[in-house]
Design an enzyme around this catalytic site. Structure first.
Site, PDB file in Angstrom:
ATOM      1  N   THR A 185       0.869  -1.176   0.000  1.00  0.00           N
ATOM      2  CA  THR A 185       0.000   0.000   0.000  1.00  0.00           C
ATOM      3  C   THR A 185       0.905   1.224   0.000  1.00  0.00           C
ATOM      4  OG1 THR A 185      -0.044   0.165   2.386  1.00  0.00           O
ATOM      5  CG2 THR A 185      -1.725  -1.208   1.375  1.00  0.00           C
ATOM      6  N   GLU A 328      -5.633  -4.079   0.152  1.00  0.00           N
ATOM      7  CA  GLU A 328      -5.858  -5.140   1.150  1.00  0.00           C
ATOM      8  C   GLU A 328      -7.047  -6.027   0.818  1.00  0.00           C
ATOM      9  OE1 GLU A 328      -5.122  -2.038   1.645  1.00  0.00           O
ATOM     10  OE2 GLU A 328      -4.039  -1.675   3.502  1.00  0.00           O
ATOM     11  N   LYS A 439     -14.771  16.959  12.496  1.00  0.00           N
ATOM     12  CA  LYS A 439     -15.659  16.870  13.651  1.00  0.00           C
ATOM     13  C   LYS A 439     -16.023  18.270  14.118  1.00  0.00           C
ATOM     14  CE  LYS A 439     -16.698  13.713  17.264  1.00  0.00           C
ATOM     15  NZ  LYS A 439     -16.254  12.729  18.229  1.00  0.00           N
ATOM     16  N   TRP A 444     -19.977  14.592  13.007  1.00  0.00           N
ATOM     17  CA  TRP A 444     -19.102  14.373  11.859  1.00  0.00           C
ATOM     18  C   TRP A 444     -19.633  15.045  10.605  1.00  0.00           C
ATOM     19  CZ3 TRP A 444     -14.729  12.751  13.503  1.00  0.00           C
ATOM     20  CH2 TRP A 444     -14.625  11.800  14.531  1.00  0.00           C
TER      21      TRP A 444
HETATM   22  P1  ADP Z   1      -3.439   2.652  -1.174  1.00  0.00           P
HETATM   23  O1  ADP Z   1      -4.010   1.810  -0.071  1.00  0.00           O
HETATM   24  O2  ADP Z   1      -2.166   2.172  -1.735  1.00  0.00           O
HETATM   25  O3  ADP Z   1      -3.556   4.123  -0.932  1.00  0.00           O
HETATM   26  P2  ADP Z   1      -5.645   1.713  -2.570  1.00  0.00           P
HETATM   27  O4  ADP Z   1      -5.954   1.706  -4.002  1.00  0.00           O
HETATM   28  O5  ADP Z   1      -5.553   0.423  -1.868  1.00  0.00           O
HETATM   29  O6  ADP Z   1      -4.343   2.475  -2.428  1.00  0.00           O
HETATM   30  O7  ADP Z   1      -6.641   2.704  -1.834  1.00  0.00           O
HETATM   31  C1  ADP Z   1      -7.805   2.257  -1.219  1.00  0.00           C
HETATM   32  C2  ADP Z   1      -8.649   3.421  -0.796  1.00  0.00           C
HETATM   33  O8  ADP Z   1      -9.093   4.181  -1.912  1.00  0.00           O
HETATM   34  C3  ADP Z   1      -9.913   3.006  -0.089  1.00  0.00           C
HETATM   35  O9  ADP Z   1      -9.700   2.698   1.257  1.00  0.00           O
HETATM   36  C4  ADP Z   1     -10.793   4.227  -0.282  1.00  0.00           C
HETATM   37  O10 ADP Z   1     -10.517   5.241   0.665  1.00  0.00           O
HETATM   38  C5  ADP Z   1     -10.379   4.720  -1.647  1.00  0.00           C
HETATM   39  N1  ADP Z   1     -11.359   4.227  -2.634  1.00  0.00           N
HETATM   40  C6  ADP Z   1     -11.275   3.145  -3.418  1.00  0.00           C
HETATM   41  N2  ADP Z   1     -12.377   3.021  -4.190  1.00  0.00           N
HETATM   42  C7  ADP Z   1     -13.192   4.048  -3.876  1.00  0.00           C
HETATM   43  C8  ADP Z   1     -14.500   4.479  -4.307  1.00  0.00           C
HETATM   44  N3  ADP Z   1     -15.188   3.848  -5.243  1.00  0.00           N
HETATM   45  N4  ADP Z   1     -15.002   5.587  -3.726  1.00  0.00           N
HETATM   46  C9  ADP Z   1     -14.332   6.263  -2.778  1.00  0.00           C
HETATM   47  N5  ADP Z   1     -13.106   5.919  -2.343  1.00  0.00           N
HETATM   48  C10 ADP Z   1     -12.543   4.824  -2.873  1.00  0.00           C
END
Ligand code: ADP
Length: 545
Positions: A185, A328, A439, A444
């Site tokens: 990640t 993940e 917040k 929120w």
């Molecule tokens: P990294 O973890 O390396 O930053 P990832 O591609 O695994 O990259 O990122 C995952 C995150 O991206 C998610 O936890 C979420 O916050 C965001 N994300 C993924 N898909 C969506 C979506 N359709 N809408 C909003 N946020 C998203």
């Protein structure tokens, strides 16, 4: 009593042998500097077999990490198969990471060899003296006009393959739980963390991409993954396509909107997938192009603005389909495909559904957990909670157990760090990430939700909302807005536009106009940078919220 069914491993060799045996006539097109190359799966499979032998020649250990530093290409797909089918672990290095992150990741994973596209050598070569475990660099010539270093560690991919005889017989991976691949990640906080996929998780995840309410990948599809094979497994499209027998069109290094729209049109692509930025960039070029073969435009990685999806529907006749997940989660966790309960809705209401992240795909369990009480929230669209996920392709820990104990609950669920609600059908709506929530007076405010509303303004290109300190309310929202080229907009107009759309106490206290939203190395909004920039802000906030 035990079931009396055969216990065959769910492992990637099945995907390879199935593609080789039944889909040899199907094609993989790769666009590169010198033009397009087209190979059949039959030709590709022979190359995979050669590569399998070549990994032995290179002396890669039985479960050694095979690093790749490559674009979306047919040759990258050879590595996607040869490494795991021979028991090695494919480690896709994300070319967009910062140099220090790359060095950390390659050393942490203990990559033994790295396969690198010639066009990417300038990014990788300056780092090689810091890569402690890499013994060989294999350069894949993609036609780029880049000098190849004269160094004993450097090999030529085609020469290596030509010298290797094809592996004969069946690939065998006996234990489906052995590692097949890994991705790190990007590590917006702390060091990057390694996610290790097993054969079983990769196979089950591929299978899900074939199901009807997910990607419904089929043999007759022509699939163009814009989402990189170096980030989150290109959302499972490469393995899914091989399993289904679909044709693949791989864009190589040229990811410009012009190049993508050209490939979509020329190859009658039916399924494509990429992050919102890609589809924003392509939108102005889509009008008048023949994209009639397209049946599914997948989008995720960041929230998909409702207005973007709607623009596709009105321009080319199909909206964008949203998916949500993370490295993940392999990554497919939810999909926002239309269901029967949406049939009676107006087009406008359906657009609201498409702006949701969607329903968990089969075998993914999602719960929404109240961060304070730790209780699961009801699926009634009112209660907001942290999204936690469990399932056979969801990580249970990070590589070497490092850096992320806090991200897994005691009962084994992944804490995604995303916050959302869900309706009674399980359609999740993401409002924020835990660390970005604002917040205000104990309540929120979802920054992602506010951003989406601002981005619905026709003159707004991008918007990011962050928390700024307020003596009275602790935090209040600040909107950072990028105006479309050639347009003008005032802060008052933004607030006026938002007023009928959000609760009064959600209205930003200030609007700042910026040239662009700063991005992380993987192209997500870097709110940390914005918070640093506007940290000195103090607002009184409204009289009442
Ligand atoms: P990294 O973890 O390396 O930053 P990832 O591609 O695994 O990259 O990122 C995952 C995150 O991206 C998610 O936890 C979420 O916050 C965001 N994300 C993924 N898909 C969506 C979506 N359709 N809408 C909003 N946020 C998203």
């Amino acid at each position: 009593m035990l079931g009396l069914m055969q216990d065959r491993p769910l492992a990637l060799p099945h995907v390879f042998h199935r593609a080789e045996q039944y889909f040899g006539h199907k094609t993989i097109v790769t666009a590169e500097a010198g033009g397009e190359t087209s190979t059949t799966i039959a030709e590709w499979a022979v190359r995979v077999r050669r590569l399998a032998t070549a990994l032995d020649t290179l002396g890669v250990n039985a479960d050694g990490r095979v690093g790749t530093f490559c674009w979306n290409t047919g040759r990258h797909l050879e590595l996607y198969m040869a490494a795991p089918c021979t028991g090695r672990v494919l480690h896709t290095l994300n070319i967009r990471l910062f140099p220090e992150q790359l060095v950390y990741i390659a050393n942490h994973a203990e990559d033994e060899v790295v396969f690198v596209d010639r066009s990417l050598l300038p990014l990788l070569w300056p780092l090689v003296d810091k890569l402690d475990t890499v013994r060989a660099y294999i350069v894949i010539d993609d036609g780029a006009d880049v000098a190849v270093p004269d160094d004993p560690r450097v090999h030529d991919y085609e020469e290596l393959l030509a010298a290797a005889s094809p592996f004969e017989g069946q690939f065998v991976v006996e234990d489906e739980n052995t590692a097949a691949a890994m991705c790190y990640t990007s590590g917006t906080t702390g060091n990057p963390k390694g996610v290790v996929y097993s054969h079983r998780s990769a196979v089950l995840h591929s299978l899900i991409t074939l199901t009807a309410d997910a990607f419904s990948l089929a043999e007759r599809d022509v699939v163009l993954p814009v989402v990189p094979m170096f980030h989150a497994n290109a959302w499972g499209l490469p393995y899914g396509c091989l399993l289904a027998g679909a044709d693949l069109v791989l864009p190589g290094p040229n990811m410009t909107p012009q190049a993508i729209v050209g490939l979509l049109e020329k190859h009658n692509v039916t399924v494509t997938g990429g992050v919102p930025t890609i589809w924003m960039g392509m939108l102005p070029l889509a009008d008048g192009r023949d994209l009639s073969a397209l049946r599914l435009i997948l989008c995720g990685g960041s929230a998909v603005p409702r207005s973007l999806s709607e623009s596709y529907r009105t321009t080319i006749g199909i909206p964008i389909t949203q998916a949500w997940g993370m490295t993940e989660t392999s990554p497919i966790a939810t999909m926002s495909t239309a269901r029967s309960q949406h049939a009676a809705l107006t087009e406008d209401q359906r657009a609201d559904v498409r702006a949701r992240q969607g329903q968990p795909v089969p075998f993914v369990d999602i719960r929404l957990v109240d961060p304070e009480s730790g209780e699961s929230q009801p699926w009634d669209d009112a209660a907001t909670g942290e999204i936690q996920a469990a399932g056979p392709w969801i990580a249970k820990e990070y590589y070497r157990g490092e850096g992320g104990g806090a991200q897994f609950t005691e009962d084994g669920w992944l804490r995604t760090g995303d916050v959302g609600t869900g309706d009674r059908y399980g359609f999740v709506r993401l409002v924020d990430r835990t660390k970005d929530l604002i917040k205000s007076g104990g309540e929120w405010i979802g920054s992602v939700e506010l951003e989406n509303e601002i981005m619905a303004h026709p003159k707004v290109a991008e918007a990011a909302v962050i928390a700024i300190p307020s003596e009275k309310w602790v935090e209040r929202p600040l909107a950072c807005v990028v105006v479309k080229p050639g347009e003008t907009l005032t802060g008052e107009e933004v607030i006026e536009f938002l007023t009928p759309r959000v609760a009064k106490w959600w209205l930003p206290d200030a609007v700042e106009f910026i040239d662009e939203v700063p991005k992380t190395s993987v192209g997500k909004f870097s709110k940390k940078t914005l918070r640093e920039k506007f940290g000195g802000y103090q607002v009184a906030g409204p009289e009442r919220t």
